[in-house]
Design an enzyme around this catalytic site. Structure first.
Site, PDB file in Angstrom:
ATOM      1  N   ASP A   1       0.852  -1.183   0.000  1.00 31.01           N
ATOM      2  CA  ASP A   1       0.000   0.000   0.000  1.00 31.01           C
ATOM      3  C   ASP A   1       0.894   1.240   0.000  1.00 31.01           C
ATOM      4  O   ASP A   1       1.859   1.304   0.763  1.00 31.01           O
ATOM      5  CB  ASP A   1      -0.899  -0.023   1.244  1.00 31.01           C
ATOM      6  CG  ASP A   1      -2.026   0.977   1.185  1.00 31.01           C
ATOM      7  OD1 ASP A   1      -1.763   2.164   0.895  1.00 31.01           O
ATOM      8  OD2 ASP A   1      -3.167   0.590   1.453  1.00 31.01           O
ATOM      9  N   ILE A   2       0.573   2.233  -0.858  1.00 32.06           N
ATOM     10  CA  ILE A   2       1.402   3.442  -0.903  1.00 32.06           C
ATOM     11  C   ILE A   2       1.077   4.421   0.226  1.00 32.06           C
ATOM     12  O   ILE A   2       1.792   5.405   0.403  1.00 32.06           O
ATOM     13  CB  ILE A   2       1.332   4.162  -2.270  1.00 32.06           C
ATOM     14  CG1 ILE A   2      -0.093   4.623  -2.569  1.00 32.06           C
ATOM     15  CG2 ILE A   2       1.880   3.274  -3.369  1.00 32.06           C
ATOM     16  CD1 ILE A   2      -0.183   5.575  -3.747  1.00 32.06           C
TER      17      ILE A   2
ATOM     18  N   ASN B   1     -13.316  -3.634   3.271  1.00 35.04           N
ATOM     19  CA  ASN B   1     -14.435  -2.702   3.432  1.00 35.04           C
ATOM     20  C   ASN B   1     -15.348  -2.734   2.211  1.00 35.04           C
ATOM     21  O   ASN B   1     -14.861  -2.836   1.079  1.00 35.04           O
ATOM     22  CB  ASN B   1     -13.905  -1.275   3.619  1.00 35.04           C
ATOM     23  CG  ASN B   1     -12.971  -1.155   4.800  1.00 35.04           C
ATOM     24  OD1 ASN B   1     -13.234  -1.690   5.864  1.00 35.04           O
ATOM     25  ND2 ASN B   1     -11.861  -0.467   4.611  1.00 35.04           N
TER      26      ASN B   1
ATOM     27  N   GLN C   1     -14.689   2.161   2.574  1.00 31.93           N
ATOM     28  CA  GLN C   1     -14.125   1.891   1.253  1.00 31.93           C
ATOM     29  C   GLN C   1     -13.907   3.210   0.529  1.00 31.93           C
ATOM     30  O   GLN C   1     -14.811   4.044   0.449  1.00 31.93           O
ATOM     31  CB  GLN C   1     -15.061   0.986   0.441  1.00 31.93           C
ATOM     32  CG  GLN C   1     -14.471   0.539  -0.870  1.00 31.93           C
ATOM     33  CD  GLN C   1     -15.383  -0.417  -1.637  1.00 31.93           C
ATOM     34  OE1 GLN C   1     -16.547  -0.623  -1.293  1.00 31.93           O
ATOM     35  NE2 GLN C   1     -14.841  -1.011  -2.682  1.00 31.93           N
TER      36      GLN C   1
ATOM     37  N   HIS D   1     -10.785  -5.056  -2.676  1.00 33.76           N
ATOM     38  CA  HIS D   1      -9.407  -5.286  -2.246  1.00 33.76           C
ATOM     39  C   HIS D   1      -9.418  -5.676  -0.773  1.00 33.76           C
ATOM     40  O   HIS D   1     -10.330  -5.333  -0.040  1.00 33.76           O
ATOM     41  CB  HIS D   1      -8.510  -4.068  -2.486  1.00 33.76           C
ATOM     42  CG  HIS D   1      -8.994  -2.797  -1.855  1.00 33.76           C
ATOM     43  ND1 HIS D   1     -10.067  -2.072  -2.335  1.00 33.76           N
ATOM     44  CD2 HIS D   1      -8.543  -2.113  -0.775  1.00 33.76           C
ATOM     45  CE1 HIS D   1     -10.256  -1.005  -1.580  1.00 33.76           C
ATOM     46  NE2 HIS D   1      -9.340  -1.010  -0.616  1.00 33.76           N
TER      47      HIS D   1
ATOM     48  N   HIS E   1      -6.964  -5.627   2.666  1.00 34.96           N
ATOM     49  CA  HIS E   1      -5.763  -5.127   3.313  1.00 34.96           C
ATOM     50  C   HIS E   1      -5.152  -6.227   4.177  1.00 34.96           C
ATOM     51  O   HIS E   1      -5.869  -6.916   4.904  1.00 34.96           O
ATOM     52  CB  HIS E   1      -6.101  -3.949   4.243  1.00 34.96           C
ATOM     53  CG  HIS E   1      -6.652  -2.757   3.542  1.00 34.96           C
ATOM     54  ND1 HIS E   1      -5.879  -1.679   3.197  1.00 34.96           N
ATOM     55  CD2 HIS E   1      -7.917  -2.475   3.123  1.00 34.96           C
ATOM     56  CE1 HIS E   1      -6.632  -0.772   2.601  1.00 34.96           C
ATOM     57  NE2 HIS E   1      -7.876  -1.239   2.545  1.00 34.96           N
TER      58      HIS E   1
END
Length: 138
Positions: A31-32, A87, A94, A100, A102
């Site tokens: 994750d960025i 989410n 979300q 997606h 996490h």
């Protein structure tokens, strides 16, 4: 692939990423905007807005993949725990409307907040709802 979806583009290699894993169905990236060191995302290559639009075939592969990647992250990062977070909908947190999951390594004293204050259930309402759901799901 949905043309205006950033996660479709990342999952399908249009945009670069720190890829941890890739197969025909998924790309797993760092994750960025991580909650903690090692925070990763599982991105299906096929677009689905949320869990409820995800095909059963792809959905069946998500948790085993999270287990494999999470286990490697735990071993390599020596973290103290792990959250898997998924989410559905803006109200649920979300922010990108492409399914997606996490994978968030947790460390003693970190500042990632994934908590809530437990409420008091209405037992009659829960019992009635449980019966209704059992009828529908079975």
């Amino acid at each position: 692939m949905k043309e205006d979806c950033i996660f479709c583009k990342i999952a399908n290699g249009v945009f670069g990423s720190y890829t941890l894993y890739e197969d025909n169905d998924f790309r797993v990236i760092f994750d960025i905007g991580p909650a903690t060191v090692g925070h990763a995302l599982i991105l299906p290559k096929q677009h689905a807005k949320n869990l409820f639009e995800l095909s059963d075939e792809v959905a069946a592969k998500v948790l085993p993949l999270a287990k494999r990647v999470g286990a490697v992250l735990m071993e390599e990062l020596h973290c103290d725990g792990m959250n898997l977070v998924q989410n559905n909908g803006e109200t649920a947190g979300q922010t990108v409307f492409h399914f997606h999951m996490h994978i968030i390594p947790r460390y003693e004293g970190d500042r990632a907040n994934i908590t809530w204050t437990p409420g008091e259930p209405d037992k009659e309402k829960l019992e009635a709802l449980a019966k209704k759901i059992q009828e529908i799901v079975q």
